[in-house]
Design an enzyme around this catalytic site. Structure first.
Site, short mmCIF file in Angstrom:
data_model
loop_
_atom_site.label_atom_id
_atom_site.label_comp_id
_atom_site.label_asym_id
_atom_site.label_seq_id
_atom_site.Cartn_x
_atom_site.Cartn_y
_atom_site.Cartn_z
N ASP A 1 54.06 43.43 33.74
CA ASP A 1 54.28 44.75 34.31
C ASP A 1 54.17 44.71 35.83
O ASP A 1 55.05 45.15 36.54
CB ASP A 1 53.31 45.78 33.71
CG ASP A 1 51.85 45.34 33.74
OD1 ASP A 1 51.56 44.21 34.19
OD2 ASP A 1 50.98 46.12 33.31
N ASP B 1 49.44 41.80 41.04
CA ASP B 1 48.57 42.36 42.07
C ASP B 1 47.90 41.18 42.79
O ASP B 1 48.50 40.56 43.66
CB ASP B 1 47.59 43.29 41.35
CG ASP B 1 46.66 44.05 42.26
OD1 ASP B 1 46.88 44.06 43.48
OD2 ASP B 1 45.68 44.64 41.78
N GLY C 1 47.40 38.36 41.45
CA GLY C 1 48.10 37.17 40.95
C GLY C 1 47.26 36.38 39.95
O GLY C 1 47.77 35.46 39.30
N THR D 1 46.12 37.17 36.99
CA THR D 1 46.60 37.29 35.61
C THR D 1 47.83 36.41 35.38
O THR D 1 47.89 35.65 34.41
CB THR D 1 46.92 38.76 35.27
OG1 THR D 1 45.78 39.56 35.57
CG2 THR D 1 47.30 38.93 33.81
N LEU D 2 48.80 36.50 36.31
CA LEU D 2 50.03 35.72 36.13
C LEU D 2 49.73 34.21 36.21
O LEU D 2 50.30 33.42 35.46
CB LEU D 2 51.07 36.12 37.18
CG LEU D 2 52.48 35.60 36.91
CD1 LEU D 2 53.03 36.14 35.59
CD2 LEU D 2 53.43 35.96 38.04
N LYS E 1 52.93 43.78 44.03
CA LYS E 1 52.16 44.25 45.20
C LYS E 1 51.81 43.01 46.02
O LYS E 1 50.68 42.52 45.98
CB LYS E 1 50.85 44.89 44.73
CG LYS E 1 50.96 46.23 44.09
CD LYS E 1 49.56 46.86 44.00
CE LYS E 1 49.32 47.45 42.64
NZ LYS E 1 47.96 47.99 42.45
N ASP F 1 48.96 51.89 32.91
CA ASP F 1 47.95 52.89 32.60
C ASP F 1 46.88 53.02 33.67
O ASP F 1 46.71 52.14 34.52
CB ASP F 1 47.24 52.51 31.30
CG ASP F 1 46.31 51.31 31.48
OD1 ASP F 1 46.77 50.30 32.05
OD2 ASP F 1 45.13 51.40 31.10
P1 IMP Z 1 46.26 40.82 38.88
O1 IMP Z 1 45.59 39.82 38.00
O2 IMP Z 1 45.32 41.33 39.95
O3 IMP Z 1 47.56 40.35 39.47
O4 IMP Z 1 46.52 42.09 38.01
C1 IMP Z 1 47.56 42.19 37.12
C2 IMP Z 1 47.25 43.21 36.05
O5 IMP Z 1 46.44 44.28 36.54
C3 IMP Z 1 48.53 43.86 35.59
O6 IMP Z 1 49.08 43.16 34.50
C4 IMP Z 1 48.08 45.27 35.23
O7 IMP Z 1 47.65 45.32 33.90
C5 IMP Z 1 46.91 45.54 36.14
N1 IMP Z 1 47.29 46.30 37.34
C6 IMP Z 1 47.36 45.85 38.62
N2 IMP Z 1 47.76 46.82 39.46
C7 IMP Z 1 47.97 47.91 38.69
C8 IMP Z 1 48.42 49.24 38.98
O8 IMP Z 1 48.73 49.64 40.12
N3 IMP Z 1 48.51 50.08 37.91
C9 IMP Z 1 48.20 49.72 36.64
N4 IMP Z 1 47.80 48.48 36.33
C10 IMP Z 1 47.66 47.59 37.35
#
Ligand code: IMP
Length: 173
Positions: A97, A100, A102, A104-105, A128, A156
């Site tokens: 989705d 942010d 990174g 998680t990816l 982002k 969400d």
């Molecule tokens: P990361 O690991 O910080 O890149 O976060 C990725 C995960 O955080 C995404 O798969 C979303 O589930 C959640 N996430 C990050 N930013 C947002 C947002 O603005 N709205 C909702 N979920 C978010």
């Protein structure tokens, strides 16, 4: 209900999803492709991508979590694993989705790579970029956005707003 500022309308999302789906078909033509949908946030995006996909598209689901409210807990938990047999030797498109920090990816790509796909690319609806903590960029991006917490079209805030057909930002009073 809170006021929501719309960032991307249903029509804008649909147009971009079609473009990405067509680009993916140009890449794979009639080879089998496994779309790995990361639950729950990417569910609408993955289904719409697949619905528009003209080739041999399959779908598998994976669930990880790291978020509570508006902030990442930093620790990624695997909640629903993939079946390695469905990934091994296949062309895989990971569908996310939003990217942010990174983390998680990065976690998901390492996890999927460990199952030895034939090839692997990533596709995120939103990016982002300015928030990145690890060097990872999706192969395909729907829209790049500023540092805003967005909701709707699967995204969400504490499980709320996923059902909105558009992507928006909750206006805080
Ligand atoms: P990361 O690991 O910080 O890149 O976060 C990725 C995960 O955080 C995404 O798969 C979303 O589930 C959640 N996430 C990050 N930013 C947002 C947002 O603005 N709205 C909702 N979920 C978010």
């Amino acid at each position: 209900m809170e006021k929501i500022n719309v960032l991307f309308t249903e029509e804008e999302i649909e147009k971009r999803v079609c473009e990405i789906s067509n680009e993916l078909y140009e890449k794979y033509h009639d080879e089998e492709v496994v779309f790995v949908c990361t639950l729950k946030g990417a569910v609408f995006f993955a289904c719409d991508l697949l619905k528009r996909y003209k080739g041999d598209g399959r779908i598998e689901f994976l669930r990880v979590s790291s978020y509570e409210g508006e902030s990442s807990t930093g620790k990624i938990n695997l909640k629903l694993p993939l079946d390695a047999e469905k990934i091994n030797g296949k062309h895989v498109v990971i569908v996310e989705d939003i990217v942010d920090t990174g983390y998680t990816l990065e976690y998901i790509t390492k996890y999927v790579n460990g199952m030895h796909p034939k090839s692997m690319i990533t596709c995120a609806l939103l990016d982002k970029k300015s928030r990145r903590k690890v060097e990872i960029n999706p192969t395909y991006t729907g829209f790049e956005i500023e540092d805003l917490f967005v909701i709707g079209y699967g995204l969400d805030y504490d499980q709320k707003y996923r059902n909105l057909p558009y992507i928006g930002v909750v206006v805080k009073e």
